[in-house]
Design a protein around this motif. Structure first.
Motif, PDB file in Angstrom:
ATOM      1  N   UNK A  52       1.336  -0.395   0.012  1.00  0.00           N
ATOM      2  CA  UNK A  52       2.153   0.659  -0.571  1.00  0.00           C
ATOM      3  C   UNK A  52       3.569   0.185  -0.823  1.00  0.00           C
ATOM      4  N   UNK A  53       4.080   0.485  -2.001  1.00  0.00           N
ATOM      5  CA  UNK A  53       5.462   0.140  -2.309  1.00  0.00           C
ATOM      6  C   UNK A  53       6.407   1.158  -1.671  1.00  0.00           C
ATOM      7  N   UNK A 223      -7.878  -1.183  -8.775  1.00  0.00           N
ATOM      8  CA  UNK A 223      -6.450  -1.259  -8.505  1.00  0.00           C
ATOM      9  C   UNK A 223      -5.920  -2.572  -9.056  1.00  0.00           C
ATOM     10  N   UNK A 224      -4.618  -2.711  -9.045  1.00  0.00           N
ATOM     11  CA  UNK A 224      -4.014  -3.952  -9.516  1.00  0.00           C
ATOM     12  C   UNK A 224      -2.578  -3.743  -9.938  1.00  0.00           C
ATOM     13  N   UNK A 256      -0.369   1.097  -8.846  1.00  0.00           N
ATOM     14  CA  UNK A 256       0.910   0.541  -8.389  1.00  0.00           C
ATOM     15  C   UNK A 256       0.930   0.047  -6.943  1.00  0.00           C
ATOM     16  N   UNK A 257      -0.075  -0.702  -6.511  1.00  0.00           N
ATOM     17  CA  UNK A 257      -0.016  -1.286  -5.168  1.00  0.00           C
ATOM     18  C   UNK A 257       0.883  -2.524  -5.147  1.00  0.00           C
ATOM     19  N   UNK A 261       2.238  -8.875  -2.341  1.00  0.00           N
ATOM     20  CA  UNK A 261       2.043  -8.929  -0.890  1.00  0.00           C
ATOM     21  C   UNK A 261       0.597  -9.205  -0.531  1.00  0.00           C
ATOM     22  N   UNK A 262      -0.326  -8.611  -1.287  1.00  0.00           N
ATOM     23  CA  UNK A 262      -1.748  -8.857  -1.057  1.00  0.00           C
ATOM     24  C   UNK A 262      -2.115 -10.297  -1.395  1.00  0.00           C
TER      25      UNK A 262
END
Length: 297
Positions: A52-53, A223-224, A256-257, A261-262
């Motif tokens: 999460x941002x 997601x992306x 918007x993940x 970081x991932x």
């Protein structure tokens, strides 16, 4: 001709009735108990990565990015009221399947004119996902597969790109998986002079064939750092991923993940699959929900 093409695409990935005529969970139904247990088995070192941002907040009247925080009690028991506009290009959020429609058609054969009301969604709201998401997540780093830091603005990502990323990274997307696609867009924005994520007229992202690929692989979550490629190449479909994904497939879309970081975590652990946990709030009638997804390694 355009209307015929839209109907053809919609019908090709329409999941109406697949899980019953009253289903509101959509592709989350692909996640079985066995899939959840298999996802938990991917947790080997106990590393937790927040996807999460940070939600930047402001006060009323200030220019913010979808979040307004108002302090209502400045005593020892400080209290605030938080207002969120979750949809857009800043806040990490999970879309409800009722968030989008195509020519009045919503997920599972519902009529958007009856389901979308001033009081909220009467069908396909975010509370239908209230039991949460636990499944295998897979990162498909398309930029890495192309040996670039980031894709140029407006690049269209097709099935060949997704499968090249699978081959390069040694993973394969299967039924019930959550797919995360990295285009390197956040890195591109950091390198440009105007990093406002909502300022692009053109955006790199999935083409329609890639959306159909997601349907064929029976993924549970998309997601992306990219959505569909914009502007759309399909007349009548301004946002094919959201419209065909949510309205036809019932696809859970996590917007918007924190993909960088991932990607860093995947590189650190030398693997591109992980356990994914999402716990949306049970907001009656809500079209989406700000979330803090967790990747577990």
């Amino acid at each position: 001709m355009a209307q015929s093409r839209v109907s053809e695409l919609f019908n090709r990935c329409d999941n109406a009735g697949l899980w019953g005529n009253d289903d509101q969970r959509g592709t989350l139904n692909y996640i079985s108990v066995a899939q959840r247990l298999a996802a938990l088995a991917l947790v080997r070192v106990g590393d937790i990565v927040s996807l999460g941002k940070v939600i930047r907040t402001g006060s009323p009247g200030e220019r913010t990015t979808g979040a307004c925080l108002t302090m209502i009690d400045l005593s020892d028991a400080a209290k605030d009221t938080l207002s969120l506009t979750v949809h857009g290009f800043d806040i990490t959020h999970l879309d409800a399947v009722g968030h989008n429609a195509v020519d009045g058609r919503m997920y599972n054969g519902r009529d958007a004119r009856r389901s979308i009301t001033a009081e909220g969604l009467k069908f396909g709201a975010i509370d239908a996902a209230g039991e949460g998401v636990l499944t295998r997540g897979v990162l498909l780093d398309v930029a890495q597969a192309r040996d670039v830091d980031y894709l140029p603005v407006g690049t269209r990502i097709g099935p060949d790109d997704l499968e090249a990323a699978e081959d390069r990274l040694g993973v394969r997307v299967g039924r019930g998986d959550a797919v995360f696609v990295r285009s390197g867009r956040d890195r591109r924005l950091d390198a440009c002079s105007n990093p406002d994520p909502s300022s692009d007229e053109a955006r790199e992202g999935l083409d329609v064939d890639a959306v159909l690929w997601l349907h064929g692989r029976e993924v549970s979550v998309y997601s992306g750092d990219c959505i569909e490629a914009l502007p759309s190449a399909e007349p009548g479909l301004d946002m094919p991923l959201h419209q065909l994904g949510a309205a036809a497939m019932g696809l859970a879309i996590l917007d918007n993940p924190d993909i960088e970081g991932l990607a860093d975590a995947c590189a650190r652990h030398d693997r591109h699959d992980f356990a994914l946990v999402i716990a949306p709030l049970k907001i009656q009638g809500g079209t989406g929900n700000a979330v803090n997804p967790l990747a577990l390694f």
